[in-house]
Scaffold this motif. Structure first.
Motif, short mmCIF file in Angstrom:
data_model
loop_
_atom_site.label_atom_id
_atom_site.label_comp_id
_atom_site.label_asym_id
_atom_site.label_seq_id
_atom_site.Cartn_x
_atom_site.Cartn_y
_atom_site.Cartn_z
N LYS A 186 0.82 -1.21 0.00
CA LYS A 186 0.00 0.00 0.00
C LYS A 186 0.86 1.26 0.00
O LYS A 186 0.46 2.30 -0.54
CB LYS A 186 -0.91 -0.02 1.23
N GLU A 187 2.04 1.19 0.60
CA GLU A 187 2.89 2.37 0.73
C GLU A 187 3.88 2.52 -0.43
O GLU A 187 4.61 3.50 -0.49
CB GLU A 187 3.66 2.31 2.06
N ASP A 188 3.92 1.55 -1.33
CA ASP A 188 4.84 1.61 -2.46
C ASP A 188 4.12 2.21 -3.67
O ASP A 188 3.22 1.58 -4.25
CB ASP A 188 5.36 0.21 -2.79
N ASP A 189 4.51 3.41 -4.08
CA ASP A 189 3.83 4.10 -5.18
C ASP A 189 3.94 3.34 -6.49
O ASP A 189 2.99 3.34 -7.29
CB ASP A 189 4.41 5.51 -5.36
N GLU A 190 5.08 2.70 -6.72
CA GLU A 190 5.26 1.96 -7.97
C GLU A 190 4.29 0.79 -8.06
O GLU A 190 3.66 0.56 -9.11
CB GLU A 190 6.70 1.46 -8.07
N ILE A 191 4.15 0.06 -6.95
CA ILE A 191 3.20 -1.06 -6.92
C ILE A 191 1.78 -0.55 -7.10
O ILE A 191 0.97 -1.14 -7.83
CB ILE A 191 3.34 -1.85 -5.61
N ARG A 192 1.44 0.55 -6.44
CA ARG A 192 0.09 1.11 -6.55
C ARG A 192 -0.21 1.51 -8.00
O ARG A 192 -1.32 1.29 -8.49
CB ARG A 192 -0.07 2.29 -5.60
N ASN A 193 0.76 2.11 -8.67
CA ASN A 193 0.56 2.51 -10.06
C ASN A 193 0.35 1.28 -10.95
O ASN A 193 -0.46 1.31 -11.88
CB ASN A 193 1.76 3.32 -10.56
N LEU A 194 1.08 0.22 -10.67
CA LEU A 194 0.91 -1.01 -11.45
C LEU A 194 -0.48 -1.58 -11.25
O LEU A 194 -1.16 -1.98 -12.20
CB LEU A 194 1.97 -2.04 -11.06
N LEU A 195 -0.92 -1.64 -10.00
CA LEU A 195 -2.21 -2.25 -9.68
C LEU A 195 -3.39 -1.42 -10.19
O LEU A 195 -4.46 -1.96 -10.47
CB LEU A 195 -2.34 -2.45 -8.16
N ALA A 196 -3.20 -0.10 -10.29
CA ALA A 196 -4.30 0.78 -10.71
C ALA A 196 -4.77 0.49 -12.13
O ALA A 196 -5.92 0.78 -12.48
CB ALA A 196 -3.87 2.24 -10.59
N SER A 197 -3.90 -0.10 -12.95
CA SER A 197 -4.26 -0.37 -14.33
C SER A 197 -4.61 -1.84 -14.57
O SER A 197 -4.79 -2.26 -15.71
CB SER A 197 -3.09 0.02 -15.26
N LYS A 198 -4.72 -2.63 -13.50
CA LYS A 198 -4.98 -4.05 -13.65
C LYS A 198 -6.34 -4.44 -13.06
O LYS A 198 -6.77 -3.86 -12.06
CB LYS A 198 -3.88 -4.88 -12.99
#
Length: 257
Positions: A186-198
């Protein structure tokens, strides 16, 4: 002799520690059918919970060490996991990851016709409504959805009112290690950006080490509607699970007191 043995042990220890140091993994992702580079492929180190996206040449760099597991996913292609080797880290850009395209069969779509009169007041009243209602429990910040898409939510809410700690224990009690990754994700922006498009839940399943049915069950028991479960993107699903897990931790601490 003792000094020689100690020196050998020291050298071995330093070598082992050096081998375990994180390095940069440089590699390229291509389409297995024609070797064309694949940009925008999601690449996640499941060991460190760090992720990147391939550039226009299909290339990426990611912090990793030997034996880390790297997860590759792209819409319309089969997701794969690759274990990092020392050779992959040693020879910069020498590794090529190949993704295989999936074959999809189109499902039959049934359209339900509605007869319109042309009069807005009349047609608006005849449009079928499938409302979802969001209930709240005193002491809990999480809401609970009900309605035609979540017909059992009201009984679940009532059960949660009487024994909320046991209710959430059923959801998370068997998966404490996996759920502890939620905060890091939840605190990793890169992971959040990846998940937002999936929307396929594949990355969530790999990161949390659960099956698709487990994710649906968790959200259902946390009283999210079927509509939300089926239409939300992976980032929204992550946040929903995280919110419910935070409630579980709070109530578990209070119960122990």
């Amino acid at each position: 002799m003792k000094k020689l043995s100690f020196l050998i042990l020291l050298v071995f220890t330093i070598t082992s520690l050096t081998a375990q140091t994180d390095k940069k993994l440089y590699a390229k992702v291509v389409n297995d059918s024609d070797d064309t580079p694949m940009p925008n492929v999601h690449v996640v180190n499941l060991t460190t919970i760090k992720g990147v996206i391939t550039n226009e040449k299909g290339e990426f760099e990611l912090t990793a060490k030997a034996d880390d597991i790297i997860f590759f996913s792209f819409l319309g292609f089969k997701s794969i996991k690759v274990r990092v080797t020392n050779d992959m880290l040693k020879y910069k850009g020498s590794s090529t990851i190949r993704l295989t395209e999936l074959a999809y069969a189109l499902e039959k779509v049934v359209l339900t016709p509605y007869k319109l009169t042309g009069y807005l007041d009349i047609d608006a009243k005849n449009v079928p409504l499938r409302p979802n209602y969001r209930y709240r429990i005193a002491g809990l910040s999480t809401g609970y959805e009900a309605g035609q898409n979540a017909p059992g939510a009201i009984s679940s809410v009532l059960g949660a009112i009487f024994n909320p700690a046991d209710f959430l224990q059923k959801v998370f009690g068997k998966k404490p290690k996996q759920m502890r990754k939620l905060r890091q994700m939840k605190e990793d922006d890169e992971i959040r950006n990846l998940l937002a498009s999936k929307f396929d839940r594949q990355m969530l399943r790999e990161l949390l080490q659960v099956e698709r049915v487990d994710i649906d069950e968790i959200l259902s028991l946390c009283n999210y509607s079927k509509t939300f479960i089926t239409t939300a993107n992976d980032l929204q699903i992550l946040d929903a699970i995280n919110d419910c897990y935070e409630e579980y931790k709070i109530l578990s601490r209070e119960k122990k007191k």
